[in-house]
Design an enzyme around this catalytic site. Sequence first.
Site, short mmCIF file in Angstrom:
data_model
loop_
_atom_site.label_atom_id
_atom_site.label_comp_id
_atom_site.label_asym_id
_atom_site.label_seq_id
_atom_site.Cartn_x
_atom_site.Cartn_y
_atom_site.Cartn_z
N ASP A 34 0.85 -1.19 0.00
CA ASP A 34 0.00 0.00 0.00
C ASP A 34 0.89 1.24 0.00
O ASP A 34 1.74 1.40 0.88
CB ASP A 34 -0.87 -0.02 1.26
CG ASP A 34 -2.13 0.82 1.14
OD1 ASP A 34 -2.09 1.83 0.42
OD2 ASP A 34 -3.13 0.46 1.76
N ASP A 35 0.70 2.11 -0.99
CA ASP A 35 1.41 3.40 -1.04
C ASP A 35 2.92 3.25 -1.18
O ASP A 35 3.68 4.12 -0.70
CB ASP A 35 1.10 4.25 0.20
CG ASP A 35 -0.34 4.73 0.25
OD1 ASP A 35 -1.12 4.38 -0.64
OD2 ASP A 35 -0.68 5.46 1.20
N CYS A 72 -6.30 3.32 -3.67
CA CYS A 72 -6.31 1.94 -3.17
C CYS A 72 -7.57 1.16 -3.51
O CYS A 72 -7.50 0.08 -4.09
CB CYS A 72 -6.07 1.94 -1.67
SG CYS A 72 -7.07 3.09 -0.74
N ARG A 76 -7.61 -2.07 -6.20
CA ARG A 76 -7.99 -3.39 -5.71
C ARG A 76 -9.19 -3.94 -6.49
O ARG A 76 -9.25 -5.14 -6.79
CB ARG A 76 -8.29 -3.30 -4.20
CG ARG A 76 -7.04 -3.07 -3.39
CD ARG A 76 -7.27 -2.45 -2.01
NE ARG A 76 -6.05 -1.82 -1.57
CZ ARG A 76 -5.09 -2.43 -0.86
NH1 ARG A 76 -5.26 -3.68 -0.47
NH2 ARG A 76 -3.99 -1.78 -0.53
N LYS A 130 -5.68 -5.98 4.09
CA LYS A 130 -6.57 -4.86 3.79
C LYS A 130 -7.55 -5.22 2.67
O LYS A 130 -7.16 -5.68 1.61
CB LYS A 130 -5.74 -3.64 3.38
CG LYS A 130 -6.57 -2.46 2.89
CD LYS A 130 -5.68 -1.26 2.61
CE LYS A 130 -6.44 -0.16 1.90
NZ LYS A 130 -5.64 1.07 1.71
N HIS A 132 -11.04 -3.00 1.87
CA HIS A 132 -11.37 -1.64 1.42
C HIS A 132 -12.05 -1.58 0.06
O HIS A 132 -11.83 -0.65 -0.71
CB HIS A 132 -10.13 -0.74 1.43
CG HIS A 132 -10.50 0.71 1.50
ND1 HIS A 132 -9.74 1.71 0.93
CD2 HIS A 132 -11.57 1.35 2.07
CE1 HIS A 132 -10.30 2.89 1.14
NE2 HIS A 132 -11.41 2.69 1.84
N HIS A 225 1.20 2.16 4.08
CA HIS A 225 0.23 3.23 4.33
C HIS A 225 0.46 3.79 5.73
O HIS A 225 0.84 3.06 6.64
CB HIS A 225 -1.19 2.65 4.22
CG HIS A 225 -2.27 3.67 4.09
ND1 HIS A 225 -2.58 4.57 5.09
CD2 HIS A 225 -3.14 3.92 3.09
CE1 HIS A 225 -3.59 5.32 4.70
NE2 HIS A 225 -3.95 4.96 3.49
N ASP A 331 -0.34 -0.78 -4.75
CA ASP A 331 -1.65 -0.37 -5.27
C ASP A 331 -1.65 1.02 -5.88
O ASP A 331 -2.58 1.39 -6.60
CB ASP A 331 -2.72 -0.48 -4.18
CG ASP A 331 -2.49 0.45 -2.99
OD1 ASP A 331 -1.44 1.12 -2.94
OD2 ASP A 331 -3.36 0.51 -2.11
N ASN A 332 -0.65 1.83 -5.58
CA ASN A 332 -0.52 3.17 -6.16
C ASN A 332 0.84 3.70 -5.75
O ASN A 332 1.58 3.05 -5.01
CB ASN A 332 -1.64 4.12 -5.73
CG ASN A 332 -1.97 4.09 -4.26
OD1 ASN A 332 -3.06 3.69 -3.86
ND2 ASN A 332 -1.03 4.49 -3.42
N LYS A 392 0.47 9.54 -5.53
CA LYS A 392 -0.85 8.93 -5.35
C LYS A 392 -1.93 10.00 -5.45
O LYS A 392 -1.73 11.14 -5.01
CB LYS A 392 -0.87 8.27 -3.97
CG LYS A 392 -2.22 7.84 -3.44
CD LYS A 392 -2.05 7.39 -2.00
CE LYS A 392 -3.37 7.13 -1.32
NZ LYS A 392 -3.18 6.76 0.10
#
Length: 738
Positions: A34-35, A72, A76, A130, A132, A225, A331-332, A392
């Site tokens: 994540d991130d 995110c 996903r 995660k 989300h 994240h 994811d980004n 992001k």
Amino acid sequence: MPNRDPLAAPHAPFWPSGPKPPAGAPNIVAILFDDVGLSDFGCYGSPIATPAIDAIAARGLRYSSFHTTAMCSTTRAALMTGRNHHSVGMGCLANFDSGYPGYRGKIAREAGTLPEMLRPHGYNSYMVGKWHVTPLDETGPTGPHDGWPLGRGFDHFYGFMDAETDQYAPELVRDNTPVRAPGTYETGYHLTEDLTDEAIRYVADHVAARPDKPFLLWLAYGACHAPHQAPRDLILNYDEMFRDGWDAERERRLARMIDMGLVPAGTTLPPRNDFVQPWDSLDADAKRLFTRLQGAYAAMLDHADRNIARLTSFLDTAGLSDDTLILVLSDNGASQEGLGYGFINAMGPYNMRPETIEEKIARIDDIGGPDTHSNFPLGWAMASNTPVRRYKQNTHGGGIRDPLVVSWPNRLSARGEVRHQFAHAVDLVPTLLDLIGIDAPASIAGVEQMPIEGVSFAASLTDAAAPERETPQYFEMFGHRGIIHRGWKAVAFHPPGTPYESDKWELFDLSRDFAETHDLSAERPDKLAELIDLWWQQAEAHQVLPLDDRFGPRFAENAARRLGDRRVFTFHKGMGHIPTDIAPDLRARSYRIEAYVTVQSGDEGVLIAHGDATCGYSLYLKDGRLHFDVNVGEHQIVSSDASVSAGEHVFSVHVAHGAPVQAELRCDGTSIGSGTIRFGFVNFISWSGLDIGHDRSSPVSRYEAPFAFTGQLAKVVVTIEDEQGDAEGAAQALLARE
């Protein structure tokens, strides 16, 4: 039922064998970060220690042109369905539903997920980490659960539903039920280790029960994240590594990426992103602070890599490695939410309590710990995204160009090679189906399925010269737009609230300009016009329209829809944990909290608590007195003037929104104390949820969790007394959580 010979061969109806997987079908392990920026893995040019990821890359491939959707929830949704995120209803975040088909905040049933597609072919699927991609107002005890992992094809789930969670006191769910973390910061608990333990457990259980069946393990870490939380010794390890700052680090990473063959020779760095200060212009204290904030981020990634090593070691021990396809991706790009100076605890600034540079420096040794919500400043996010621009949320390369590592020893003869073919998150599902040798189903559970929109890049796994994808890929996030087609990219940065027709479109030839530094819009207006027209065609085809760059109104509309006319919330004894998005929304309003209790002399404990050590509120009895704490990174405690008497009572706090906030404690309607609260909940309460009778793990106030109430608590009633204030500010705080 007729009598049968117990020694006779069983009939198929009594002993079904289940679906047979295709011959050679691999196990699949998808490890989703994540991130994490394009250059953050060691095998992508970073000095951060990621030997486990680097080893996976050495056994397989790295992609230099893998793209995501800039956020995110959206990435996903695309990764799991093989369709564009607007097409499946996840145009932006799972946090809201704007009513338009592309923006429902929930994956449409017509868009089957990967585990739903694999189940008829003999796969078991396990989700850890995660999620989300479920509307947050559907994550409470009544669901509905059809959008939860088990409702979308996974056999088991252990993880968290929201965009983020505290790594030491996470909001955990097992299958469809909230559960407590099996440890605390004091006992050495960290979420990354817990998730890895569960991932190993699921695979071990699977092999014990059905070693003949393949599995899908979807492991989505909270790293990296915010909050950036990691073991302190790892954080301190990075002080020396990053002391030269982000400008020098960008140069070093680019040089490594060129040496690795990830980036073409001759690639130059773009100018610093807007609002990033030259490192040499900072004073010594700021440099020390910013270096430590970067160290927390690096340590979080390092720590996750050490846990990936545990997982891959288990796969080796179990004899599964050769038959397992492993993917490692983000994811980004790295996030811009740390703003110019980063945060030790972002919760105060979200509620208009400034976190001065002096306070940050004074708390430098707290960074990454249990009472922090740390995030690094823009300069380090820029370095993470080397050599591409922005971050992001944006559709320039810094938001959407990400690492992808692929390994499958049984099928990939390539070792340590780089692939430059364009690929997108939407292409992952068709690639996996292609490798397994199955087609996407025409219907799932009686629902006719929409077409797969991604394109398989399976050919590139075995052929470095495989042709490029021919179909265009659009991008859109908060009004930022972009499109890539046959090596060309058109992109527009959109300042919120401005007319779309005022946006400046840029044009880049990605075959010659990896870093998007040479804008050709003036030289090739014909090509730019062609791509802009193609973007509008794609937008119409994939439910992107109408464009919507609003922050505040979108969140406010969703919150109002969820709340409706409800103003009274009753929580009875025996109630379980309530996620924050289901709890009463007390931001920027007047309210009262009433606890119905019976107490004896010496009774103490929490009556109601929402939040954790970084932000939240708690009403509790301690040392014979009633206390109410509004904690926004600063404890603001109002206490009763004297001890409360034994007996049956209604303890309450009445809070009047204003500047400052006024709080009055009452016992059976009689005032027993009052005070002012300088910083109320203007924009944010917490990402952690609500409990009555105790405070689960990370204490909101000055007591040791769970500080369970020792008297008799019948119920707690929360009543909202007026309408909410600043919706725009609340939306900005919510956005920063993503």
